[in-house]
Design a protein around this motif. Sequence first.
Motif, PDB file in Angstrom:
ATOM      1  N   MET A 160       0.853  -1.168   0.000  1.00 44.56           N
ATOM      2  CA  MET A 160       0.000   0.000   0.000  1.00 44.56           C
ATOM      3  C   MET A 160       0.903   1.237   0.000  1.00 44.56           C
ATOM      4  SD  MET A 160      -3.313   0.760   2.381  1.00 44.56           S
ATOM      5  CE  MET A 160      -2.633   0.031   3.812  1.00 44.56           C
ATOM      6  N   THR A 161       0.639   2.150  -0.883  1.00 47.69           N
ATOM      7  CA  THR A 161       1.446   3.367  -0.966  1.00 47.69           C
ATOM      8  C   THR A 161       0.883   4.436  -0.043  1.00 47.69           C
ATOM      9  OG1 THR A 161       0.154   4.343  -2.745  1.00 47.69           O
ATOM     10  CG2 THR A 161       1.971   2.877  -3.392  1.00 47.69           C
ATOM     11  N   ILE A 162       1.662   5.493   0.147  1.00 45.48           N
ATOM     12  CA  ILE A 162       1.233   6.591   1.001  1.00 45.48           C
ATOM     13  C   ILE A 162      -0.057   7.218   0.477  1.00 45.48           C
ATOM     14  CG2 ILE A 162       1.859   8.883   1.843  1.00 45.48           C
ATOM     15  CD1 ILE A 162       4.758   7.907   1.923  1.00 45.48           C
ATOM     16  N   ALA A 163      -0.229   7.225  -0.836  1.00 43.91           N
ATOM     17  CA  ALA A 163      -1.414   7.839  -1.430  1.00 43.91           C
ATOM     18  C   ALA A 163      -2.689   7.044  -1.126  1.00 43.91           C
ATOM     19  CB  ALA A 163      -1.235   7.974  -2.940  1.00 43.91           C
ATOM     20  N   GLN A 164      -2.525   5.746  -0.846  1.00 43.14           N
ATOM     21  CA  GLN A 164      -3.679   4.916  -0.541  1.00 43.14           C
ATOM     22  C   GLN A 164      -4.035   5.031   0.936  1.00 43.14           C
ATOM     23  OE1 GLN A 164      -1.893   1.251  -1.864  1.00 43.14           O
ATOM     24  NE2 GLN A 164      -3.370   1.118  -3.546  1.00 43.14           N
ATOM     25  N   ILE A 165      -5.304   5.103   1.215  1.00 42.77           N
ATOM     26  CA  ILE A 165      -5.763   5.179   2.589  1.00 42.77           C
ATOM     27  C   ILE A 165      -6.545   3.919   2.893  1.00 42.77           C
ATOM     28  CG2 ILE A 165      -7.230   6.420   4.214  1.00 42.77           C
ATOM     29  CD1 ILE A 165      -6.657   8.954   2.612  1.00 42.77           C
ATOM     30  N   ARG A 166      -6.163   3.243   3.966  1.00 46.61           N
ATOM     31  CA  ARG A 166      -6.872   2.034   4.372  1.00 46.61           C
ATOM     32  C   ARG A 166      -8.139   2.440   5.106  1.00 46.61           C
ATOM     33  NH1 ARG A 166      -7.883  -1.565   8.293  1.00 46.61           N
ATOM     34  NH2 ARG A 166      -7.014  -0.243   9.893  1.00 46.61           N
ATOM     35  N   HIS A 167      -9.257   1.896   4.673  1.00 44.55           N
ATOM     36  CA  HIS A 167     -10.535   2.195   5.311  1.00 44.55           C
ATOM     37  C   HIS A 167     -10.731   1.310   6.535  1.00 44.55           C
ATOM     38  CE1 HIS A 167     -11.870   4.830   2.105  1.00 44.55           C
ATOM     39  NE2 HIS A 167     -11.377   3.949   1.251  1.00 44.55           N
ATOM     40  N   ARG A 168     -11.504   1.824   7.493  1.00 43.14           N
ATOM     41  CA  ARG A 168     -11.848   1.031   8.668  1.00 43.14           C
ATOM     42  C   ARG A 168     -12.536  -0.241   8.218  1.00 43.14           C
ATOM     43  NH1 ARG A 168     -14.957   5.043  10.036  1.00 43.14           N
ATOM     44  NH2 ARG A 168     -16.704   3.628  10.217  1.00 43.14           N
ATOM     45  N   GLY A 169     -12.349  -1.294   9.012  1.00 40.68           N
ATOM     46  CA  GLY A 169     -13.057  -2.533   8.717  1.00 40.68           C
ATOM     47  C   GLY A 169     -12.482  -3.313   7.558  1.00 40.68           C
ATOM     48  N   THR A 170     -11.224  -3.034   7.207  1.00 37.89           N
ATOM     49  CA  THR A 170     -10.564  -3.798   6.144  1.00 37.89           C
ATOM     50  C   THR A 170      -9.310  -4.453   6.711  1.00 37.89           C
ATOM     51  OG1 THR A 170      -9.236  -1.907   5.403  1.00 37.89           O
ATOM     52  CG2 THR A 170     -11.367  -2.246   4.311  1.00 37.89           C
ATOM     53  N   GLN A 171      -8.760  -5.393   5.964  1.00 33.94           N
ATOM     54  CA  GLN A 171      -7.536  -6.055   6.373  1.00 33.94           C
ATOM     55  C   GLN A 171      -6.389  -5.043   6.417  1.00 33.94           C
ATOM     56  OE1 GLN A 171      -6.728 -10.024   4.743  1.00 33.94           O
ATOM     57  NE2 GLN A 171      -8.654  -9.799   3.606  1.00 33.94           N
ATOM     58  N   SER A 172      -5.290  -5.449   7.000  1.00 32.72           N
ATOM     59  CA  SER A 172      -4.164  -4.530   7.165  1.00 32.72           C
ATOM     60  C   SER A 172      -3.630  -4.018   5.828  1.00 32.72           C
ATOM     61  CB  SER A 172      -3.034  -5.188   7.958  1.00 32.72           C
ATOM     62  OG  SER A 172      -2.585  -6.359   7.313  1.00 32.72           O
ATOM     63  N   ASP A 173      -3.840  -4.771   4.752  1.00 32.57           N
ATOM     64  CA  ASP A 173      -3.372  -4.327   3.436  1.00 32.57           C
ATOM     65  C   ASP A 173      -4.464  -3.585   2.650  1.00 32.57           C
ATOM     66  OD1 ASP A 173      -5.096  -6.347   2.658  1.00 32.57           O
ATOM     67  OD2 ASP A 173      -3.522  -7.616   1.785  1.00 32.57           O
ATOM     68  N   GLY A 174      -5.633  -3.349   3.290  1.00 33.17           N
ATOM     69  CA  GLY A 174      -6.702  -2.584   2.655  1.00 33.17           C
ATOM     70  C   GLY A 174      -7.747  -3.411   1.938  1.00 33.17           C
TER      71      GLY A 174
END
Length: 137
Positions: A1-15
């Motif tokens: 996952m790059t800095i530009a990508q934001i992981r949403h709540r309720g998802t795995q650690s890789d998004g």
Amino acid sequence: MTIAQIRHRGTQSDGRSFSETHKEAVWEKAKSAMENHPFLTAACQFFSKEFKDGTYVLDDYGHVVCKEEYGKKTKHGWEIDHIHAVEKKETYPAGEKALDDLNNLRVLHWESNERKGQNDARIYELEYEYMILNKSA
């Protein structure tokens, strides 16, 4: 996952989204915790049929959540939460790869999960420790 990508709540650690297998395992873990807690076991005799058959459980903060309302922002909606925050992955004792293991996942009402994300992490951790200590008493 790059800095530009934001992981949403309720998802795995890789998004990525959690699979149905993950959802079922986390739900069963919450259901089992209710069945094994002395207070909740005693209280279950007064709960509705839906609590007894596992359609509803209580999260770690005592919110009622419904199995069918996963991912919904409803009264009984819930998400899968990482107990040890993904953002602090370098401090997770089991290692970064274990963040998505069942031991680090739990059922959490969507509003609690949102609040966890907004609060200072240490304040949330203290609240969580308080809840765990009271559950085991």
